[in-house]
Design a protein around this motif. Structure first.
Motif, mmCIF file in Angstrom:
data_model
loop_
_atom_site.group_PDB
_atom_site.id
_atom_site.type_symbol
_atom_site.label_atom_id
_atom_site.label_comp_id
_atom_site.label_asym_id
_atom_site.label_seq_id
_atom_site.Cartn_x
_atom_site.Cartn_y
_atom_site.Cartn_z
ATOM 1 N N UNK A 2 -3.743 10.551 11.566
ATOM 2 C CA UNK A 2 -2.575 10.568 10.680
ATOM 3 C C UNK A 2 -1.334 10.809 11.524
ATOM 4 N N UNK A 3 -0.294 10.030 11.237
ATOM 5 C CA UNK A 3 0.983 10.265 11.922
ATOM 6 C C UNK A 3 2.144 9.787 11.065
ATOM 7 N N UNK A 4 3.326 10.284 11.403
ATOM 8 C CA UNK A 4 4.538 9.820 10.746
ATOM 9 C C UNK A 4 4.784 8.385 11.178
ATOM 10 N N UNK A 5 5.242 7.569 10.223
ATOM 11 C CA UNK A 5 5.508 6.160 10.481
ATOM 12 C C UNK A 5 6.885 5.807 9.933
ATOM 13 N N UNK A 6 7.326 4.607 10.220
ATOM 14 C CA UNK A 6 8.619 4.152 9.715
ATOM 15 C C UNK A 6 8.452 3.518 8.338
ATOM 16 N N UNK A 7 9.557 3.377 7.648
ATOM 17 C CA UNK A 7 9.559 2.658 6.375
ATOM 18 C C UNK A 7 8.978 1.259 6.569
ATOM 19 N N UNK A 8 9.420 0.571 7.604
ATOM 20 C CA UNK A 8 8.955 -0.795 7.854
ATOM 21 C C UNK A 8 7.433 -0.863 7.960
ATOM 22 N N UNK A 9 6.825 0.169 8.535
ATOM 23 C CA UNK A 9 5.363 0.212 8.677
ATOM 24 C C UNK A 9 4.646 0.255 7.333
ATOM 25 N N UNK A 10 5.294 0.767 6.291
ATOM 26 C CA UNK A 10 4.644 0.909 4.984
ATOM 27 C C UNK A 10 4.629 -0.386 4.176
ATOM 28 N N UNK A 11 5.531 -1.302 4.492
ATOM 29 C CA UNK A 11 5.819 -2.404 3.574
ATOM 30 C C UNK A 11 4.688 -3.408 3.379
ATOM 31 N N UNK A 12 3.945 -3.731 4.406
ATOM 32 C CA UNK A 12 2.859 -4.707 4.250
ATOM 33 C C UNK A 12 1.804 -4.204 3.265
ATOM 34 N N UNK A 13 1.415 -2.941 3.392
ATOM 35 C CA UNK A 13 0.415 -2.394 2.460
ATOM 36 C C UNK A 13 0.994 -2.211 1.064
ATOM 37 N N UNK A 14 2.238 -1.792 0.955
ATOM 38 C CA UNK A 14 2.859 -1.701 -0.373
ATOM 39 C C UNK A 14 2.825 -3.065 -1.062
ATOM 40 N N UNK A 15 3.203 -4.092 -0.338
ATOM 41 C CA UNK A 15 3.231 -5.438 -0.908
ATOM 42 C C UNK A 15 1.841 -5.875 -1.348
#
Length: 144
Positions: A2-15
């Motif tokens: 587990x680590x902190x990530x950027x907003x951009x890193x979240x977007x593919x899975x959110x989509x």
């Protein structure tokens, strides 16, 4: 891991998981850009990002103190039922409680996820309501 990530890193899975393939830039919430918002990711043994979540500081009118709100939690379909989401949620709650010193964590839970959040000790604080285009939800919270 587990680590902190950027907003951009979240977007593919959110989509993929939450927005039925909506363009990634359309999966950004305005609060994602606030300085107190943070994003966590779970990376599997192959260092592939398989689970994400976002937490934003947002007080809820039904709670007596400041709180953090969970947004955009998503697990890749091939990575489900492996405990990644649970580990990610526990890490987020620990960070909110011990590093940010905020006592409450809340969110709008999707109907399909009610049992998961119940297993982590979250309680309901609303009746079920519909979010157009997404489906049934209930507000849930936990005192940290």
């Amino acid at each position: 891991m587990i680590r902190f990530i950027s907003l951009q890193d979240t977007l593919a899975l959110r989509s993929l998981v939450l927005r039925n393939g909506l363009a990634e830039q359309e999966c950004i919430n305005p609060q994602d850009l606030l300085p107190e918002t943070f994003h966590l990711g779970y990376f599997d043994e192959n260092n592939k990002l398989v689970c994400v979540l976002t937490c934003q500081k947002e007080r809820h009118p039904k709670l007596p103190h400041e709180a953090y709100r969970l947004r955009g939690m998503a697990t890749h379909p091939e990575a489900r039922r492996k405990g990644y989401a649970k580990q990610l949620m526990l890490a987020a709650m620990e960070h909110i409680k011990n590093q940010l010193h905020v006592p409450y964590f809340w969110f709008n839970a999707r109907e399909v996820a009610y049992p998961f959040y119940e297993s982590l000790g979250f309680e309901y604080m609303s009746d079920e309501f519909d979010i157009p285009g997404i489906g049934p939800h209930k507000e849930m919270f936990k005192l940290l």
